[in-house]
Design a protein around this motif. Sequence first.
Motif, PDB file in Angstrom:
ATOM      1  N   GLN A   1      31.945  37.839  80.828  1.00 48.57           N
ATOM      2  CA  GLN A   1      32.705  39.000  80.382  1.00 48.57           C
ATOM      3  C   GLN A   1      34.006  38.556  79.728  1.00 48.57           C
ATOM      4  N   SER A   2      34.386  39.244  78.654  1.00 51.37           N
ATOM      5  CA  SER A   2      35.596  38.866  77.923  1.00 51.37           C
ATOM      6  C   SER A   2      36.487  40.079  77.710  1.00 51.37           C
ATOM      7  N   SER A   3      37.792  39.814  77.668  1.00 48.22           N
ATOM      8  CA  SER A   3      38.747  40.887  77.389  1.00 48.22           C
ATOM      9  C   SER A   3      38.783  41.237  75.912  1.00 48.22           C
TER      10      SER A   3
ATOM     11  N   VAL B   1      23.274  25.265  67.827  1.00 52.66           N
ATOM     12  CA  VAL B   1      24.525  25.563  68.526  1.00 52.66           C
ATOM     13  C   VAL B   1      24.186  26.242  69.844  1.00 52.66           C
ATOM     14  N   ASN B   2      24.780  25.763  70.920  1.00 56.20           N
ATOM     15  CA  ASN B   2      24.587  26.358  72.243  1.00 56.20           C
ATOM     16  C   ASN B   2      25.863  27.098  72.620  1.00 56.20           C
ATOM     17  N   ALA B   3      25.736  28.351  73.025  1.00 57.05           N
ATOM     18  CA  ALA B   3      26.909  29.185  73.305  1.00 57.05           C
ATOM     19  C   ALA B   3      26.926  29.617  74.766  1.00 57.05           C
ATOM     20  N   VAL B   4      28.126  29.611  75.354  1.00 56.82           N
ATOM     21  CA  VAL B   4      28.327  30.115  76.712  1.00 56.82           C
ATOM     22  C   VAL B   4      29.590  30.976  76.729  1.00 56.82           C
ATOM     23  N   GLY B   5      29.671  31.843  77.725  1.00 57.84           N
ATOM     24  CA  GLY B   5      30.815  32.748  77.828  1.00 57.84           C
ATOM     25  C   GLY B   5      32.006  32.075  78.485  1.00 57.84           C
ATOM     26  N   ALA B   6      32.698  31.223  77.734  1.00 55.19           N
ATOM     27  CA  ALA B   6      33.876  30.522  78.264  1.00 55.19           C
ATOM     28  C   ALA B   6      34.944  30.458  77.194  1.00 55.19           C
TER      29      ALA B   6
END
Length: 685
Positions: free
Chosen positions: A348-350, A324-329
């Motif tokens: 960055q995430s809320s 699994v490849n993860a990105v901050g989206a």
Amino acid sequence: MEIHIGVDVGGTFTDLAVSIPGQNRQIRHKLPSTPDRPDVAIVEGIATVLAEHGLDAGNVIRLSHGTTVGTNALIQRKVGKVAVVTSQGFRDLLEIGRQVRPKVYDIHLDFPKPLVPRRLRLEVRERRRADGSAHVPLDEDGVREVGRRLASEDVDCVAVCFLHSYAYPEDEARAVEILREVMPDSVYVLSSTEVYPEFREYERFSTAVLNGALLTVVDAYLDRFAAEVARLGVPAEPKISQSSGGLMSVHMTRKLPIRACLSGPAAGVLGAAQRAPAAGFNNVITLDVGGTSADVSVLIDGAATEVHNRMLAGFPLRLPALDVNAVGAGGGSIAWIDVDGLLKVGPQSSGANPGPVCYGLGGVDATLTDANVLLGRLNDRALLDGRMQIRRDLAEAAIGRLAEELGLDVMETAQGIIRVACATVVKAIRPLSVERGYDPADFCLFPFGGAGPLLATETARDLGITSIIVPPSPGILCAEGLLNSDLTADFVMTELMPLHEDSHDTLNAARRELRRKVEDWFEHEAVPADKRRLQWTAEMRYRGQNYELSIPLGADDLSAKDCEALAATFHATHKRSYGFFSEIETVEFVNMKVKAMGEYDKPPLPTLPERLAAEPAARRRTLFSTGNWYDTPVFQRDSLAAGQKLTGPAIIEQMDTTTPIFPGDSGVIDAWGNLIITLAPGNES
């Protein structure tokens, strides 16, 4: 009346999938996560579902749980205090590593500081050669001295990591025995071979340290979780999801918490692997977009692929995990303007608190969710079936501030946020598809997670994909995948040797040792004889290569002829993977692996009841890709009938997500409730 519950904890929401097989019924529930105490939201969700549907907690026979407790603890470095005892001369191995920069072109980025400071990395006289002979015998008195020294350091765990112990674990085992004698009972003492006995000392040492750092954290969490679940009257012992996709018992999780660190994304892939082939799609790209990240994976012939090297919180991890490849989206990913003046989204995430601005919980930074609200793709009044109120005005103000800085209007900025997020997702998919020789156009896209369907159409078009399959409950699929998981354990034995016709005796001896370990595990986990399954794998390479290829291995003992066939299979696999092979090169056998499975009875995929085709429940103005607003019909997902056809533009709302069908595209509901979307050629509406 048996009840099965799957629970997945994400950064923003906690999801529950409750199956009642005897009634062909599935209940879905979603509530905000409680990041500081993840078990609070879980227990609240279970209690709510049981109460609202009049279910008896005593009928819950299976409770499966995917958790991010370990991952979050490592990222925040809120972990136990670990010491390392290693062979003389190797205390700095964890710091030296592989001498490869995390990012080749970033001269400022370095690896994180080791979890174990140098003063807690202690050496003892001990050294085995690669052939197992003792170059320096274990200094048992030295081990006792080190143990007494560490006893005053108030450590939570001691990891014993010796060279070549993957093949010759006797010294590690003896050192562990001595340390347990001289150290307080409250201190965990483990060996690297207990965690995963595979060669490559740096990765093995790192994995052992990561596991040791999580022991106290995960132990405390499981104590709270198990106690609260028992208080509800649930008799089932919880099972914890692993990074490799299966489940493990609480006992195994307490011993090997590192195996659960990447469990959430793995559960979603398993859910897709059950639903997509049933709907007739075997080659699938999965897209799981939650509140914080977008996780992508690839299914080939209906099966997920597995890797054994991952990075976790900046540290190498050598354990089986689904690829699994993860990105901050994610839906909560924050939109911002970089120093170059360009719009960026994430990483960055809320998070869950305060969450996107439109939640009205104090967030001030515009997010992907706010953009979807502004464009009319998401309900601008309430989500979660009305349980979460939405403030469109706050979203408009937040995106307006970005628009002013960019010199664009508000709607252009909102569309830009969506496009940037999709570009990030496409970038994450390419290494798993294009860079491995697969054309994404030959796949269908399987979006899930709360925000997956919202990004699906634009992502698919960017990749040349024309079919999208949206499962009945995209936002709950990770929890649903846990309902379809088996109890699993992975075992490995390294046998680094040239593969030739005389190799079968050595390999069969390794298989016998692995079978013994597997049988011990089956007995300990009380797996019935008729539910036991084994999946054997060989890892091989050409001599001189640094990475191996996995080759399926039969269950029977090997003969000389089998070894020849194994080499031929390796050549063919190498050609398919890299475009070439060489029969004159020496093939090296590296590892023999076996995945042991205790199969569970799985709830059947529920089918839709017969009903009339649904009419739109509402209409709202929606902006799609070209800047044109459409008066768009809004359908409720639970009212759609099997065989019902939908023509874009259309919006399908449900408790856990929203799915737009763009103008010119079309969709149909299949017998299992999947929404199959077909993209019109050349359509950019």
